[in-house]
Design an enzyme around this catalytic site. Structure first.
Site, PDB file in Angstrom:
ATOM      1  N   GLU A  59       0.832  -1.211   0.000  1.00 44.06           N
ATOM      2  CA  GLU A  59       0.000   0.000   0.000  1.00 44.06           C
ATOM      3  C   GLU A  59       0.863   1.256   0.000  1.00 44.06           C
ATOM      4  O   GLU A  59       0.575   2.207  -0.711  1.00 44.06           O
ATOM      5  CB  GLU A  59      -0.949   0.010   1.207  1.00 44.06           C
ATOM      6  CG  GLU A  59      -2.123  -0.946   1.065  1.00 44.06           C
ATOM      7  CD  GLU A  59      -2.994  -0.644  -0.143  1.00 44.06           C
ATOM      8  OE1 GLU A  59      -3.084   0.524  -0.556  1.00 44.06           O
ATOM      9  OE2 GLU A  59      -3.574  -1.594  -0.702  1.00 44.06           O
ATOM     10  N   TYR A 144      -7.301   5.814   4.600  1.00 44.27           N
ATOM     11  CA  TYR A 144      -7.388   4.848   3.492  1.00 44.27           C
ATOM     12  C   TYR A 144      -6.492   3.623   3.760  1.00 44.27           C
ATOM     13  O   TYR A 144      -6.930   2.476   3.674  1.00 44.27           O
ATOM     14  CB  TYR A 144      -6.991   5.491   2.139  1.00 44.27           C
ATOM     15  CG  TYR A 144      -6.621   4.419   1.155  1.00 44.27           C
ATOM     16  CD1 TYR A 144      -7.617   3.688   0.507  1.00 44.27           C
ATOM     17  CD2 TYR A 144      -5.279   4.051   0.946  1.00 44.27           C
ATOM     18  CE1 TYR A 144      -7.291   2.628  -0.333  1.00 44.27           C
ATOM     19  CE2 TYR A 144      -4.950   3.005   0.114  1.00 44.27           C
ATOM     20  CZ  TYR A 144      -5.962   2.307  -0.525  1.00 44.27           C
ATOM     21  OH  TYR A 144      -5.645   1.247  -1.340  1.00 44.27           O
ATOM     22  N   ASP A 162     -10.115   5.834  -2.299  1.00 41.66           N
ATOM     23  CA  ASP A 162      -8.890   6.332  -2.945  1.00 41.66           C
ATOM     24  C   ASP A 162      -9.294   7.035  -4.242  1.00 41.66           C
ATOM     25  O   ASP A 162     -10.497   7.176  -4.517  1.00 41.66           O
ATOM     26  CB  ASP A 162      -7.897   5.180  -3.192  1.00 41.66           C
ATOM     27  CG  ASP A 162      -8.315   4.296  -4.351  1.00 41.66           C
ATOM     28  OD1 ASP A 162      -9.518   4.306  -4.727  1.00 41.66           O
ATOM     29  OD2 ASP A 162      -7.446   3.594  -4.901  1.00 41.66           O
TER      30      ASP A 162
END
Ligand code: SF4
Length: 364
Positions: A59, A144, A162
């Site tokens: 991520e 997020y 996102d």
């Protein structure tokens, strides 16, 4: 004021209800996304694991870097081999971390990754947090990323928003206001919360993101292949290409930069970056216009960083030029491991120089 907010909320609720009139339609939407993902979802390396550390690595790598870039140079695989768990990363030297991150840019992500690993080791003895709030308290982890790690690793309910999901939602709900305003951000999170299911969260969250990456793309989306076309306001109103709208982009600033290739006895002179954001990184020494006036210009290399568009001119500096200001050091000149962590443009400049030099030697 209170009345105005209340009215806004009513209209936003009715916007949701216009698309999803009952819980059955919400279920159909979720199922469509989940089924599409199970049949069509791509097989990325970070999808074959439920290790929260590996998912956090992916991520953070993907925060400002395209999937293709991370895959092409095997950044994720190399990182996981070098730092296979939080313990390995927590105790690594900063230079090693920056070297493994080299080419991805935005190096604070790598530093934060190490700080997060250290916190997980200190507080959880290596176990990742079990709540969204604690996950969000890790360095470099925002709302997020916390939701992504939580849902992808544990398959537990956590809404995520996102850039891809914003594009899908703007079109799905026919949202014609700018999406880059705080009010839009709040709304997107609210819609994400209302749509995220209790079960199969991993597949739903992966699916809605991938739908934005592959079908609901910028410009012209591929609505004919879209599993949620029947719900989409922008599609039914024929305004897909007009959405999402943005208030405006930050103004681009153009800059010139001159650097010197100081090469002596097979070594190259490098200068350490200053400032906290780029601490630990190295670059080619910056030269002034007057000192490089009579030097040979080798090539120009444009690059972009945040809102800057930089044209870098690379000069061949006389090998016996005076010592540089700032912290400089000579390194064996090669394309790779002998060099310290370098900012991407400077690494590219050195590789380009080596290519030119090799061509010249071959043609002699
Ligand atoms: Fe996006 Fe088209 Fe699907 Fe609507 S129908 S969500 S615009 S791909």
């Amino acid at each position: 004021m209170a009345k105005k907010e209340g009215l806004g909320e009513v209209s936003e609720n009715s916007r949701f209800e216009k698309v999803f009139s009952d819980s059955g339609s919400v279920d159909s939407f979720r199922n469509a996304v989940i089924t599409w993902f199970k049949e069509e979802g791509r097989d990325y390396p970070w999808r074959n694991t439920t290790d929260p550390y590996a998912i956090l690595v992916s991520e953070l790598m993907l925060q400002q870097t395209r999937i293709a870039t991370v895959l092409e140079r095997d950044y994720f695989g190399r990182w996981m081999r070098r730092f296979p768990d939080v313990h390995a990363l927590a105790t690594a030297k900063e230079e090693e971390i920056l070297k493994a991150w080299e080419g991805l840019g935005y190096y604070n992500r790598a530093r934060n990754l190490q700080k997060a690993a250290q916190k997980v080791v200190e507080k959880g003895k290596g176990d990742f947090p079990d709540s969204i709030e604690e996950m969000e308290s890790l360095p470099g982890v925002g709302r997020y990323t916390a939701g992504a790690v939580f849902s992808f690793a544990y398959d537990r309910r956590a809404p995520i928003v996102d850039g891809n999901i914003i594009r899908v939602f703007a079109r799905l709900f026919g949202y014609e206001e700018p999406v880059d305003l705080p009010v839009a951000g709040k709304l997107m999170w609210k819609w994400a919360d209302l749509l995220t299911p209790e079960a199969h969260v991993r597949a739903y969250n992966s699916g809605i993101m991938e739908l934005g990456q592959r079908l609901c793309v910028r410009g012209t989306p591929d609505c004919s292949a879209c599993p949620v076309q029947e719900f989409c306001q922008a599609h039914s109103r024929g305004i897909t290409e007009q959405l999402p709208r943005k208030k405006g982009k930050a103004k681009v600033t153009h800059k010139q930069e001159s650097v010197g290739l100081f090469i002596k006895n097979g070594e190259i002179l490098l200068e350490e970056e200053s400032g906290t954001r780029r601490k630990g990184l190295w670059k080619l020494p910056v030269v002034t216009k007057s000192e490089s006036e009579d030097w040979e210009e080798l090539f120009r290399l444009p690059y972009a960083i945040t809102r800057y568009r930089v044209e870098m001119t690379v000069f061949r500096a006389p090998p016996n030029s005076r010592e540089r200001e700032g912290y400089t050091k000579w390194y064996p000149l090669s394309g790779g491991e002998s060099l310290p962590p370098l900012g991407s443009p400077y690494r590219k400049a050195i590789l380009k120089y080596l290519d030119i030099r090799d061509d010249l030697m071959m043609n002699r």
